[in-house]
Write an enzyme that holds these catalytic residues in place. Structure first.
Site, short mmCIF file in Angstrom:
data_model
loop_
_atom_site.label_atom_id
_atom_site.label_comp_id
_atom_site.label_asym_id
_atom_site.label_seq_id
_atom_site.Cartn_x
_atom_site.Cartn_y
_atom_site.Cartn_z
N ASP A 184 0.87 -1.19 0.00
CA ASP A 184 0.00 0.00 0.00
C ASP A 184 0.91 1.23 0.00
OD1 ASP A 184 -2.24 1.86 0.55
OD2 ASP A 184 -3.34 0.04 1.07
N HIS A 256 -2.91 3.25 -4.38
CA HIS A 256 -2.29 2.76 -3.14
C HIS A 256 -0.91 2.19 -3.46
CE1 HIS A 256 -5.58 3.50 -0.37
NE2 HIS A 256 -6.42 3.07 -1.29
N GLU A 316 -10.09 3.15 -4.59
CA GLU A 316 -9.75 4.54 -4.28
C GLU A 316 -8.65 5.13 -5.17
OE1 GLU A 316 -10.71 4.86 0.41
OE2 GLU A 316 -8.90 3.74 -0.04
N TYR A 422 -15.31 -4.03 9.00
CA TYR A 422 -14.00 -3.38 9.14
C TYR A 422 -13.57 -3.39 10.61
CZ TYR A 422 -13.07 -1.87 4.37
OH TYR A 422 -12.75 -1.86 3.03
N ASP A 424 -10.94 -2.18 11.87
CA ASP A 424 -10.29 -0.95 12.33
C ASP A 424 -11.30 0.05 12.89
OD1 ASP A 424 -11.10 -0.89 9.57
OD2 ASP A 424 -10.17 1.09 9.40
N TRP A 461 -7.47 -3.20 9.00
CA TRP A 461 -6.67 -2.14 8.38
C TRP A 461 -5.74 -1.54 9.42
CZ3 TRP A 461 -6.62 -2.11 3.35
CH2 TRP A 461 -7.72 -2.59 2.65
#
Ligand code: ACM
Length: 487
Positions: A184, A256, A316, A422, A424, A461
């Site tokens: 990433d 990324h 993204e 998720y 995170d 994440w």
């Protein structure tokens, strides 16, 4: 008298009792009897099975049991057999603990036998140096073939020991896919022999120190290794495999990608023009040299991961970097690619075709469909390009109707809806109850489309988890909820 009374009403098997097993078995018939065993066990493993006997012995040892392997099935206390007839589901298993002091596990595959062991492990207790088990028969199989946990080691690198611990926990919960986010913006974590700067430069950064140059990194952290060698990757793949877990690496394209672009600025749409890595840049996928680089990377990657499935990222992408590169804009005109989403799908398809030629499947975050998944004003959805058949769409963001849309177009989907899965996210946002409420099948999905949902992933994440204690805090216990919804 009381004991007599109890034994008088001792029904052979009842299924209104449950076993303390996570994920909850599909079917368990549990009698009131307990069966007592000594602490040395003769164990027979079907020669058709290829399970790691050292792992098997270590699980029993954890319960205070010494293992003696035998090739005489009739003498064995614990018998593990391959039996294709148990179920069409390759991950099914049957486990029986009988009053006659025998434990039998049968399954169509090694994975099924490993799951039987995990169930056994969870129902064992010990009492006065004796091993105690409920007399029971379990017939069990998962609802979904894809039950994944993702660890992001780009944002912060944790290393072999942590990964092995997490694999142990996954195995305990019968999760079968370790999605390893190795690449990433902040760091490139996998050795690629053909491009040594990916790690000599690209690994020397993380989310906490992302603005350090590699020189500054060397000064601050002399000798600190922040990537996996290929030997280490193989060690992890083997360790996971012994626990019934396939490892799927993620190599992010086209965005990324700041870490690799920092190592080789000619890869980047904006960075090449400035001859230095620009944070958030995209690969210039129109440049045949960049495409060759990515194929080289994928070639080494697929050699390392026997799972034969590679995650290509795809999320993204900031198209400004393509828009500001006149060569890329011209390429799009020449090749009749009307939008940047089309360019993304066009390029992803080239990698998909390359991977397919090596019998490797591709998976990517749901931007890869070419949809403007968040309805952003500055993005136009694709108009001409269709994502290659056979690609697995990894739903994470956007309206849930995108899952239907992807299935209608013929793709299989892994559901990692960020609002539920998720890890995170703080517990205030995703409390345990909400995690448990997650169903990989979206509400209202037609019955005949359900089999196109191959399962779910939960994602750790790493932006805000610089230390392993924080990784564990975010992951446990919520991972158990996702193991449950996948089973
Ligand atoms: C993602 O969370 N960007 C897939």
């Amino acid at each position: 008298a009381c004991a007599l009374l109890l034994s008088a009403i001792n029904l052979p098997a009842q299924n209104n009792r449950s076993l303390p097993v996570v994920p909850n078995p599909l079917h368990a018939a549990v009698s009131r009897n307990t069966v007592h065993f000594g602490n040395t066990w003769e164990v027979f493993v079907d020669p058709q099975a290829t399970i790691d006997t050292a792992y098997l012995a270590s699980i029993l040892e954890e319960q205070g049991i010494r293992t003696r392997f035998t090739n005489k099935k009739n003498n064995a206390l614990l018998i593990l057999s391959i039996d294709k007839k148990i179920s069409k589901n390759q991950e099914a298993y049957r486990l029986s603990v009988s009053d006659k002091k025998k434990i039998t596990a049968s399954a169509p595959s090694d994975n099924g036998l490993l799951y039987a062991l995990q169930t056994l492990r969870q129902i064992i207790s010990s009492n006065d140096h004796q091993i105690v088990l409920p007399s029971c028969t379990v017939m069990d199989e998962p609802a979904f073939p894809w039950r994944a946990f993702m660890l992001d080691e780009s944002r912060h690198f944790h290393g072999m020991e942590t990964v092995k611990k997490l694999l142990d926990e996954m195995a305990y919960l019968k999760m079968n896919t370790f999605h390893w986010h190795l690449v990433d913006d902040p760091g490139w974590r996998i050795e690629i022999k053909k491009y040594p700067k990916l790690t000599s430069i690209g690994s020397k950064r993380d989310f906490s120190h992302r603005d350090l140059s590699s020189g500054e990194w060397d000064e601050k952290f002399p000798g600190k290794k922040m990537f996996y060698t290929q030997d280490e990757i193989q060690e992890i793949v083997k360790y996971a495999g012994n626990r019934g877990i396939q490892v799927m690496p993620e190599i992010e394209v086209p965005g990324h990608a700041s870490a690799s672009i920092a190592a080789y600025p000619w890869l980047g749409a904006s960075s090449r023009q400035q001859d230095s890595g620009i944070w958030g840049d995209l690969y210039n996928v129109t440049d045949p040299k960049v495409e060759a680089f990515l194929q080289d990377v994928l070639e080494e990657v697929i050699e390392l991961f026997p799972s034969k499935i590679v995650h290509i990222g795809g999320d993204e992408a900031d198209y400004t970097h393509w828009k500001n590169n006149p060569g890329i804009v011209q390429f799009m005109k020449d090749n009749h690619l009307p939008t940047f989403s089309d360019l993304q799908v066009w390029s992803i398809n080239r990698f998909s075709n390359y991977l397919a030629s090596k019998e490797v499947k591709m998976m990517g975050w749901n931007e890869i469909t070419g949809d403007n998944i968040r309805g952003e004003a500055h993005i136009e959805a694709s108009q001409t390009e269709q994502l290659a058949k056979g690609t697995i769409v990894h739903f994470w963001d956007g309206d849930i109707s995108l899952v239907n849309k992807a299935i209608d177009k013929g793709y299989d989907v892994v559901n990692s809806n960020r609002h539920f899965t998720y890890l995170d996210y703080p517990y205030e946002v995703t409390p345990l109850e909400k995690a448990y409420s997650f169903d990989p099948i979206p509400e209202g999905l037609e019955k005949e489309k359900e089999s196109n949902i191959v399962g779910l992933g939960c994602q750790m994440w790493g932006e805000f988890t610089p230390h392993v204690t924080r990784v564990y805090y975010q992951t446990f216990p919520r991972i158990a909820a996702f193991a449950e919804s996948g089973w």
